[in-house]
Write an enzyme that holds these catalytic residues in place. Sequence first.
Site, mmCIF file in Angstrom:
data_model
loop_
_atom_site.group_PDB
_atom_site.id
_atom_site.type_symbol
_atom_site.label_atom_id
_atom_site.label_comp_id
_atom_site.label_asym_id
_atom_site.label_seq_id
_atom_site.Cartn_x
_atom_site.Cartn_y
_atom_site.Cartn_z
ATOM 1 N N ALA A 1 -3.454 7.429 -5.471
ATOM 2 C CA ALA A 1 -2.270 7.012 -5.555
ATOM 3 C C ALA A 1 -2.352 5.382 -5.758
ATOM 4 O O ALA A 1 -2.208 4.576 -4.947
ATOM 5 C CB ALA A 1 -1.618 7.248 -4.502
ATOM 6 N N ALA B 1 0.821 -1.087 0.029
ATOM 7 C CA ALA B 1 -0.291 -0.204 -0.244
ATOM 8 C C ALA B 1 0.847 1.209 0.016
ATOM 9 O O ALA B 1 2.192 1.076 -0.163
ATOM 10 C CB ALA B 1 -0.801 0.001 1.436
ATOM 11 N N ASN B 2 0.310 2.448 0.078
ATOM 12 C CA ASN B 2 1.106 3.556 0.197
ATOM 13 C C ASN B 2 0.354 4.564 1.306
ATOM 14 O O ASN B 2 -0.782 4.286 1.456
ATOM 15 C CB ASN B 2 1.291 4.355 -1.027
ATOM 16 C CG ASN B 2 -0.175 4.612 -1.859
ATOM 17 O OD1 ASN B 2 -0.806 5.449 -1.029
ATOM 18 N ND2 ASN B 2 -0.280 3.989 -2.791
ATOM 19 N N ARG B 3 1.042 5.612 1.553
ATOM 20 C CA ARG B 3 0.468 6.576 2.467
ATOM 21 C C ARG B 3 -0.840 7.483 2.004
ATOM 22 O O ARG B 3 -1.252 8.441 3.014
ATOM 23 C CB ARG B 3 1.308 7.622 2.970
ATOM 24 C CG ARG B 3 2.558 6.831 3.492
ATOM 25 C CD ARG B 3 3.592 7.828 4.037
ATOM 26 N NE ARG B 3 4.794 7.106 4.299
ATOM 27 C CZ ARG B 3 5.129 6.447 5.680
ATOM 28 N NH1 ARG B 3 4.119 6.280 6.503
ATOM 29 N NH2 ARG B 3 6.226 6.018 5.728
ATOM 30 N N SER B 4 -1.322 7.233 0.985
ATOM 31 C CA SER B 4 -2.503 8.239 0.515
ATOM 32 C C SER B 4 -3.745 8.055 1.300
ATOM 33 O O SER B 4 -4.029 6.933 1.771
ATOM 34 C CB SER B 4 -2.945 7.719 -1.106
ATOM 35 O OG SER B 4 -4.101 8.438 -1.030
#
Length: 418
Positions: free
Chosen positions: A294, A228-231
Amino acid sequence: MSASRSILLIIGGGIAAYKCLELIRRLKDRGISSRVILTKAGEQFVTPLSVSALAGERCFTDLFSLTDEADIGHIALSRSTDLLVVAPATADLIAKMATGQANDLATTALLATDKRVLIAPAMNPRMWEHAATRRNMAQLERDGVLVVGPNSGAMAERGENGPGRMAEPMEILAAIEQALSSQVPPRAIGFLGRLPGGSAAAKPLAGKRVLITSGPTHEPIDPVRFIANRSSGKQGHAIAAAAAAAGAQVTLVSGPVTVPDPAGLTTIHVESAREMLAAVEGALPADIAIFAAAVADWRVADAAPEKMKKDGGALPALSLVENPDILATVAALKTGRPAVVVGFAAETEHVVAHAQAKLARKGCDLIVANDVGGTGVMGGESNTVHLVSRDGVETWPTLPKTEVASRLVAHLAGLATP
Ligand code: CTP
């Protein structure tokens, strides 16, 4: 276009009154001058001095006697303008307008005018939804009054949430420009009772379909783990809410986020990039598509069907494959391509140069580029963006994500209006 245009701004008594200072400044930038009437209640929130300093003109208050016509009479005040704008339009002002009261300078000007009137309601959600306010608003619509907002969201009062937040200055500005450029002769309102299209003139994206992606994607490694990412989805969701407030029919395709679904639009929840692409394709056609998500660039080639176990110390090797590029796919559509395709570029260096390259590579019409390098943008409340198009670069100051959203929507309304 609007060099000689002027409005009469009536500032009512609500916490949102401070936003009118920004509005006056923005109007000036666009060559629209404002004369201001500040109601007695409005004076509790902003001062005549700050208003007149920004407007470059004396601010009219209820302190001026209606019988003192030495300077400018209330009739002339209400007619020597192109449009009357009431912001914030409080429940009290709306009720007075609906019943034709004229017991102070503001309401007298509103009753005496032969010009169109645009209101930006602002009040507590309960008051907005109250049957009396519903009745009053229905009456004002019948009278041809134009309306912008209100938006949904947190209220100044602790714990209160819902419709009632005044539209952002850029949304009001877009509505003003729309009303000023409308071809309907002002006098027609008194006779027709209603502008063609009702309040559509104040809804710059009315009749437009807007598709927005937002948030991160989760790419499974096994049933319990993912990439995942921080969006956070805050920016994309704010754009979706602003587009809905501007009258668009909005579909929001959201990855996994904790922010709530915005009111007044359709939200489709997805997990992975491939699910997001399928949802986007299913939601087309659209007039405007905004890709704020994102999206994870890669996914695990063969996600394990069962939870992966530690296996005698041997480290698992994840083999990655590239995800489909949703933005590039939609921008390249031969048929059914949205008229305006907007991408985002999250960069940590050479922000504008990378965005320009991305604009060309992905075939979109506009890139909203932001620097996500160590600035707390991802997950944060504010954003510093550059609008990169083939015509050049526009850099905005650091703004709350909600303000970036309303400015972007006003900008897109300008592009999407034939
Ligand atoms: N995007 C997309 N699908 C992908 C990857 C990105 O739709 N698989 C969209 C994003 O929503 C955004 C834009 O493409 O609007 C740019 O995303 P970004 O992550 O900045 O660019 P990348 O294509 O991933 O390029 P790079 O990682 O090389 O900077």
